[in-house]
Design a protein around this motif. Structure first.
Motif: not given
Ligand SMILES: Nc1ncnc2c1ncn2[C@@H]1O[C@H](COP(=O)(O)OP(=O)(O)O)[C@@H](O)[C@H]1O
Ligand SMILES: [Mg+2]
Length: 321
Positions: A95-103, A140-147, A150-152, A167-175
Motif C-alpha cells: 500500500d505504501v508503495f502504491k501511494k508513493i507511485k500514485s502521487s 531501495f527496490n522501489l527507488f531502483v524501479s522509479l529511477t 521507469e525513469h519516473l 552497506e549500500i555500496y556493497r549491496n549488489s542490487s544497487l550496483k
C-alpha cells in the motif's frame, strides 16, 4: 539535474556538519519556482523511527495526493497525500508503495517533475513491516524501479553514516543503480573568502586556515568572535573538547586499547590513509569503532579513511603524545 532523465539513485554523503542539508535546501530554494515538485523528508529529528512514526512523517491525511508540507515553513516542499480515514495500522508495504507511485504519477500527469529526497535516510534502518520485511530494503527496490527502470522520478538520499553508505555500496542490487556524491571538507579558498567577508583580519584568517575544515566551525567562530573570544581561544577549546572526547571513548571501551592506538597512530604523520594498502583485516574492527564514534570518516567510494575534521586530526595526535 532536472534536465536529465532519472537513471539512478543519488547518495549524498559526508561527515556530520559538512553541509549536506544546507546544500540540498539551497537547491530546493533555488528551484522553488521551477516545474519540479520536491517531496522532501528530513528524518534528522528523531534518533530512530517506529513504523507508525515513519508513516506519520511520510504521509499527510488529505484529499489530494500531493500535499504541501506545512511543517517546513521556509521551503516549498511536499508530502504524499493519503485518504483521511486511512488506518495506518492496516497499511501494508505494498500500500505504501502504491501511494508513493500514485502521487508521483499525479505530479507527472500535471506536467511537472517529481524529486524524492530523504535526509538522513539511515534513520529508517530498523523499521519492519508485516512479515518482518525491512522497509529500507524494499524502499531501495522501489527507488531502483522509479529511477533506473521507469525513469519516473529523481531520488536523492543524504546520510552522515558512512558505514551505512558502505552497506549500500556493497549491496549488489544497487550496483549500476546508484551514484555517489561526497560533500567533503571546505576548500581553503572558500574558508578564506567567507572569513574575509565576515571581517576577520588577514592574520586571523591565516591562523584559522590551519585548523578549519567544516562549515559549522565557521559559524561557531563568528559567534564566538561576537562574544569576545579570539580565534586562538575558540580553536583551542575545540581541540580540547575533541581530545577529551577521544580519551573518554578509549577509557570506556571494552575493545583492546593498544589496537585502537595502533590504528590512530597511522594518522601521526598523514591526514588520510588508503583502505586497500594501509589497513589490515584485523584492524577494520577498530576503524569501524572509530567511524561509528565519529572520530574517523570512511569514504568507501574513494577508499579513503581520514579524521572527521582537521580539528579531530589534531586531537588524535595530541592523544597519541
Ligand atoms: N556553505 C556554508 N557556509 C556557511 N555555513 C554553512 C555552509 N554550509 C553549512 N553551513 C552551516 O554549517 C552547519 C552544518 O551544516 P548542515 O548542512 O546541517 O550539515 P550536515 O547536513 O552535513 O550535517 C549549519 O549550521 C549550517 O548553517
Ligand atoms: Mg543534515
Amino acid at each position: 539535474m532536472s534536465q536529465l532523465e532519472p537513471n539512478s539513485i543519488l547518495f549524498v554523503y559526508g561527515t556530520k556538519s559538512s553541509g549536506k542539508s544546507t546544500v540540498m535546501r539551497r537547491v530546493i530554494k533555488e528551484l522553488e519556482n521551477s516545474n519540479i515538485v520536491f517531496f522532501y523528508y528530513n528524518l534528522r529529528e528523531h534518533a530512530t523511527y517506529s513504523k507508525e512514526e515513519f508513516l506519520e512523517v511520510f504521509f499527510e491525511k488529505d484529499k489530494n495526493k500531493v500535499v504541501r508540507n506545512n511543517l517546513i515553513l521556509d521551503l516549498k516542499v511536499f508530502k504524499i497525500g493519503i485518504e483521511e480515514n486511512y488506518d495506518f495500522s492496516k497499511l501494508s508495504l505494498n500500500d505504501v508503495f502504491k501511494k508513493i507511485k500514485s502521487s508521483i504519477n499525479t505530479v507527472i500527469k500535471n506536467g511537472k517533475k517529481p524529486v524524492l529526497i530523504f535526509d538522513e535516510l539511515q534513520k529508517l534502518k530498523n523499521i519492519y513491516f508485516n512479515g518482518n520485511k525491512p522497509l529500507l530494503n524494499e524502499l531501495f527496490n522501489l527507488f531502483v524501479s522509479l529511477t533506473k527502470m521507469e525513469h519516473l522520478c529523481h531520488v536523492i538520499c543524504l546520510t552522515s553514516d558512512t558505514l551505512f553508505i558502505e552497506e549500500i555500496y556493497r549491496n549488489s542490487s544497487l550496483k549500476n543503480a546508484s551514484k555517489y556524491y561526497l560533500i567533503d571538507w571546505l576548500r581553503k579558498n572558500s574558508i578564506r573568502n567567507i572569513l574575509k567577508e565576515e571581517g576577520f583580519s588577514e592574520e586571523e584568517i591565516n591562523y584559522c586556515l590551519n585548523y578549519l575544515s567544516l562549515p559549522y566551525e565557521i559559524v561557531d567562530l563568528i559567534e564566538n568572535k561576537k562574544l569576545g573570544l579570539t580565534v586562538e581561544e575558540t580553536i583551542k577549546q575545540w581541540i580540547n573538547i575533541e581530545k577529551d572526547g577521544l580519551k573518554y571513548l578509549i577509557d570506556t571501551t571494552d575493545l583492546d586499547v593498544e589496537k585502537i592506538y595502533n590504528v590512530l597512530s597511522k594518522f601521526n604523520n598523514k591526514i588520510k590513509i588508503y583502505y586497500d594498502k594501509e589497513v589490515k583485516k584485523e584492524e577494520m574492527r577498530y576503524i569501524k569503532f572509530l567511524v561509528e564514534n565519529e572520530i574517523l570518516f570512511y569514504d568507501v567510494v574513494n577508499g579513503i579513511i581520514k579524521p572527521t575534521s582537521i580539528i579531530e586530526w589534531i586531537a588524535i595526535r595530541e592523544v597519541l603524545k
